[in-house]
Design a protein around this motif. Structure first.
Motif, PDB file in Angstrom:
ATOM      1  N   GLY A  83     -31.744  83.155  91.252  1.00  0.00           N
ATOM      2  CA  GLY A  83     -30.730  83.040  90.215  1.00  0.00           C
ATOM      3  C   GLY A  83     -29.328  83.143  90.763  1.00  0.00           C
ATOM      4  N   SER A  84     -28.413  82.479  90.073  1.00  0.00           N
ATOM      5  CA  SER A  84     -26.997  82.534  90.429  1.00  0.00           C
ATOM      6  C   SER A  84     -26.196  82.091  89.215  1.00  0.00           C
ATOM      7  CB  SER A  84     -26.694  81.642  91.635  1.00  0.00           C
ATOM      8  OG  SER A  84     -25.339  81.744  92.016  1.00  0.00           O
ATOM      9  N   THR A  85     -24.894  82.251  89.281  1.00  0.00           N
ATOM     10  CA  THR A  85     -24.026  81.797  88.201  1.00  0.00           C
ATOM     11  C   THR A  85     -23.171  80.637  88.685  1.00  0.00           C
ATOM     12  OG1 THR A  85     -22.356  83.442  88.831  1.00  0.00           O
ATOM     13  CG2 THR A  85     -23.919  84.052  87.098  1.00  0.00           C
ATOM     14  N   ASP A  86     -22.870  79.719  87.758  1.00  0.00           N
ATOM     15  CA  ASP A  86     -22.019  78.590  88.124  1.00  0.00           C
ATOM     16  C   ASP A  86     -20.564  78.938  87.881  1.00  0.00           C
ATOM     17  OD1 ASP A  86     -21.650  78.477  85.405  1.00  0.00           O
ATOM     18  OD2 ASP A  86     -22.978  76.760  85.100  1.00  0.00           O
ATOM     19  N   SER A 124     -22.203  81.032  83.918  1.00  0.00           N
ATOM     20  CA  SER A 124     -23.452  80.840  83.190  1.00  0.00           C
ATOM     21  C   SER A 124     -24.620  81.011  84.147  1.00  0.00           C
ATOM     22  CB  SER A 124     -23.484  79.448  82.551  1.00  0.00           C
ATOM     23  OG  SER A 124     -24.712  79.210  81.919  1.00  0.00           O
ATOM     24  N   GLU A 125     -25.596  81.836  83.746  1.00  0.00           N
ATOM     25  CA  GLU A 125     -26.739  82.120  84.612  1.00  0.00           C
ATOM     26  C   GLU A 125     -27.628  80.884  84.760  1.00  0.00           C
ATOM     27  OE1 GLU A 125     -29.274  84.375  87.080  1.00  0.00           O
ATOM     28  OE2 GLU A 125     -27.280  84.826  86.305  1.00  0.00           O
ATOM     29  N   LYS A 126     -27.958  80.553  85.991  1.00  0.00           N
ATOM     30  CA  LYS A 126     -28.821  79.420  86.282  1.00  0.00           C
ATOM     31  C   LYS A 126     -29.973  79.891  87.180  1.00  0.00           C
ATOM     32  CE  LYS A 126     -26.360  76.061  84.353  1.00  0.00           C
ATOM     33  NZ  LYS A 126     -25.305  76.887  83.738  1.00  0.00           N
ATOM     34  N   LYS A 127     -31.136  79.272  86.982  1.00  0.00           N
ATOM     35  CA  LYS A 127     -32.297  79.548  87.817  1.00  0.00           C
ATOM     36  C   LYS A 127     -32.696  78.268  88.543  1.00  0.00           C
ATOM     37  CE  LYS A 127     -32.868  83.847  87.005  1.00  0.00           C
ATOM     38  NZ  LYS A 127     -32.710  84.825  88.101  1.00  0.00           N
ATOM     39  N   LYS A 145     -32.708  75.486  85.604  1.00  0.00           N
ATOM     40  CA  LYS A 145     -32.872  75.904  84.221  1.00  0.00           C
ATOM     41  C   LYS A 145     -31.902  77.034  83.897  1.00  0.00           C
ATOM     42  CE  LYS A 145     -36.157  73.383  82.379  1.00  0.00           C
ATOM     43  NZ  LYS A 145     -35.957  72.593  81.147  1.00  0.00           N
ATOM     44  N   GLU A 146     -31.513  77.078  82.634  1.00  0.00           N
ATOM     45  CA  GLU A 146     -30.656  78.156  82.136  1.00  0.00           C
ATOM     46  C   GLU A 146     -31.519  79.054  81.243  1.00  0.00           C
ATOM     47  OE1 GLU A 146     -26.473  78.734  79.653  1.00  0.00           O
ATOM     48  OE2 GLU A 146     -26.929  76.829  80.656  1.00  0.00           O
ATOM     49  N   ILE A 198     -37.131  84.690  82.612  1.00  0.00           N
ATOM     50  CA  ILE A 198     -37.233  83.872  83.821  1.00  0.00           C
ATOM     51  C   ILE A 198     -38.569  83.133  83.846  1.00  0.00           C
ATOM     52  CG2 ILE A 198     -37.319  83.957  86.348  1.00  0.00           C
ATOM     53  CD1 ILE A 198     -35.487  86.466  86.117  1.00  0.00           C
ATOM     54  N   LEU A 199     -39.639  83.840  83.479  1.00  0.00           N
ATOM     55  CA  LEU A 199     -40.944  83.194  83.435  1.00  0.00           C
ATOM     56  C   LEU A 199     -40.956  82.053  82.421  1.00  0.00           C
ATOM     57  CD1 LEU A 199     -43.891  83.087  84.315  1.00  0.00           C
ATOM     58  CD2 LEU A 199     -44.403  84.782  82.551  1.00  0.00           C
ATOM     59  N   ASP A 200     -40.294  82.258  81.303  1.00  0.00           N
ATOM     60  CA  ASP A 200     -40.207  81.193  80.296  1.00  0.00           C
ATOM     61  C   ASP A 200     -39.469  79.978  80.851  1.00  0.00           C
ATOM     62  OD1 ASP A 200     -40.479  80.233  77.472  1.00  0.00           O
ATOM     63  OD2 ASP A 200     -38.295  80.311  77.556  1.00  0.00           O
TER      64      ASP A 200
END
Length: 636
Positions: free
Chosen positions: A216-219, A223-226, A246-247, A256-258
């Motif tokens: 995971g990281s943020t742009d 906004s959190e991105k996976k 995915k966000e 995260i699993l979703d």
């Protein structure tokens, strides 16, 4: 029907007819029949929405469902005996949910997806004739797609598209006057990414197993991105491929699993768990927690050292130049006094004896640790090579306890307190720094041993090392060779029992094939110099039509896909931050995902073939294509 009831009925048939003419038996048989259950139409429709399934229904005049079936399975299922194909008179949500999770329903979904894909990609006779008639226009579209690909692969904005086309027109290349907008560029890039999607989906369908990597990281908009990557077999060789960006709805493990579930759902792989053999992420508790981490729900340390080593090396190489440059800057009264003071402060730090000693010492340490880091970033890493590198690095690090290494060169260059024609500050005796050097080395060794302990002691990792053919007993000792690895194969079967069962892999057959395979590899000397992954790829290709080693190769390929690193996700985030810069903050997650996929997986510009993307665009039924129609007004 149970075995007991079967024999009971056989006994009744063989005996003489009861005195009541079998009336009692018929009553008992009727009582064993399932009692019909109904539900209102509104309730069943709610189930469809909640469970994402389409049901056929028999509805009476009171809007009550008396019978249901699965529309997908009735059309595409292989097994036509299921009551969700013939019709189920027990209208219950539990039954629908159980059917949705069944293997037969998932197989029907795959067949449906493949059928729809073929229908979309297969051109009708009219479309074929139209494409043949418009060969000139198709050639023009290929040039437009190549221009759009240039933007994507070089991470340029869509707004450059009209300018590039204008440049090509000035250079004498005729491209007509249609699709000269940034919106067209975005659409073309979407179709190019769609071509990559089609290829990846085909690869995911073919691979017998896969491993998942996520981080995971943020742009730029926080906004959190996976980022989700997969390791799959492509032509019997393990490769890492970009899957999706995915966000997640939240940053908890279930969120995260979703996100991972939705990523695979985009590829019609809701049952990806059946192929999954490993999961790799960073060390955060939400990802790898022992109780509720994402890795646990689904069934790396990555040391970014090399850039630090390069920084230290460049600093030591240019140390004298930096001292002279900063000295001149500090003495130049045309510069601000504040900046002059900063330059003098940096010079004082660079002339500290302990700093220089520490830089030379760290160069020794990082030089060895960087080799481990670079190895774990390679996609062709296997467990045996990882263990070998760790063992050799430990020996070198322990040797540094008594061998000064670069520090010996540093102390040899010092004359009194002079170093490279400059006076050092706060010179210390070497003996006073020895305890510090030993302490740091020992802490690093302890850290590496603790972090990679499982590679040396975990039965699973020990078993995986058996497939490095370079460590086998020689062909001269045939008895030892035949006994080698049998227990390891059994351990691997025990650990991967579920996925091996799904792959119809037989343990006894695998053990028998294992002996044959060892003799085959050992007797062919040309395999000796080949990387283990290359050996198994070559044998798998040769065995594709014979299946002499099918079972044991299945086990080998599982171990080749086992995840050992998470560097690919880190690289995808570097790509994301280059693409979604301060000037492109409005990019949606969908567009960003497409651009990252092209940037990571796309070929070089001179190797790009636009034909699949153009064909995909042409057959896309979203709107009619008019490549020869001149738009209203000027193209600007």
């Amino acid at each position: 029907m149970s075995i007991t009831s079967f024999f009971k009925r056989q006994t009744l048939a063989d005996d003489s007819m009861p005195a009541d003419g079998g009336k009692k038996a018929r009553i008992e048989e009727k009582e064993r029949q399932p009692v019909p259950v109904t539900a209102t139409l509104k309730t069943v429709q709610r189930w469809e929405k909640e469970l994402n399934i389409t049901l056929g229904k028999v509805v009476d005049r009171g809007n009550v469902c008396t019978e249901i079936w699965c529309e997908c399975c009735r059309t595409f299922a292989v097994d036509h005996t299921s009551n969700f194909v013939t019709g189920n008179q027990r209208v219950k949500k539990e039954g629908v949910k159980y059917h949705k999770d069944s293997t037969s329903h998932k197989d029907a979904l795959h067949i449906k997806s493949a059928s729809l894909k073929r229908a979309r990609s297969k051109a009708t006779p009219f479309e074929k004739s139209l494409m043949k008639m418009d060969e000139v226009q198709m050639a023009k579209m290929e040039k437009l797609f190549t221009t759009a690909y240039y933007l994507a692969i070089n991470e340029r904005p869509f707004s450059d598209f009209p300018k590039l086309l204008e440049l090509q027109a000035v250079n004498g290349l005729s491209l007509g006057e249609t699709y000269f907008t940034d919106k067209a560029a975005k659409e073309f890039v979407g179709q190019i990414a769609g071509s990559y999607f089609d290829e990846l989906k085909s690869c995911l369908d073919k691979t017998p197993f896969l491993s998942i990597f996520s981080d995971g990281s943020t742009d730029r908009t926080e906004s959190e991105k996976k980022s989700i990557m997969v390791k799959v077999l492509d032509d019997f060789y393990p490769v890492v491929k970009y899957l999706k960006l995915k966000e997640p709805e939240n940053t908890k493990s279930l969120g995260i699993l979703d996100a991972i579930d939705k990523a695979f759902s985009d590829f019609d792989m809701e049952d990806y768990h059946r192929k999954t053999v490993g999961y790799c992420s960073d060390g955060a508790s939400v990802m790898m927690g022992a109780k509720k981490g994402c890795g646990v729900l689904l069934t790396g340390l990555n040391r970014w050292i090399n850039h630090k080593l390069r920084a230290i090396t460049k600093l030591l190489l240019n140390w004298k130049v930096l001292i002279i440059h900063l000295g001149n800057y500090a003495e130049d009264n045309t510069n601000k006094g504040e900046d002059q003071a900063k330059a003098k402060g940096i010079i004082r730090k660079l002339r500290q004896y302990k700093l220089l000693w520490y830089l030379h010492f760290m160069k020794d340490l990082l030089n060895e640790v960087a080799k481990i880091s670079l190895l774990f970033q390679r996609e062709d890493i296997n467990i045996s090579s990882a263990v070998t590198k760790l063992q050799s690095s430990m020996v070198i690090l322990r040797n540094l306890m008594d061998n000064p290494g670069e520090n010996q060169q540093f102390t040899g260059e010092i004359q009194g307190d002079e170093y490279r024609e400059h006076t050092l500050l706060n010179v210390l005796q070497q003996a006073t720094l020895e305890p510090e050097r030993r302490r740091i080395i020992q802490e690093l060794i302890d850290c590496l041993e603790a972090r990679f302990e499982n590679l040396h002691h975990d039965p699973l990792f020990l078993a995986c090392r058996v497939f490095d053919h370079k460590t086998w007993p020689g062909i001269q000792d045939q008895q030892a060779l035949l006994q080698y690895g049998a227990e390891d194969i059994k351990n691997l079967f025990q650990h991967f029992s579920v996925v091996l069962t799904n792959a119809n892999c037989d343990q006894q057959e695998a053990l028998s094939e294992w002996n044959d395979l060892k003799l085959h590899v050992s007797r062919n000397g040309h395999f000796r110099a080949v990387h283990p992954l290359g050996v198994w790829q070559r044998i798998s290709q040769e065995d594709a039509g014979r299946n002499d080693y099918r079972n044991i190769l299945t086990v080998i390929h599982i171990t080749s896909l086992f995840p050992l690193f998470n560097a690919s996700c880190e690289r995808s985030f570097s790509t994301m931050k280059r693409i979604k810069s301060d000037w492109r903050c409005r990019l949606t997650t969908e567009t960003l995902d497409r651009l990252i996929g092209i940037s990571i997986s796309g070929p070089k510009l001179n190797q790009f073939d636009p034909k699949p993307a153009v064909r995909r665009w042409w057959l896309d039924g979203e709107k009619k294509k008019r490549p020869a129609t001149v738009p209203y007004g000027s193209k600007q």
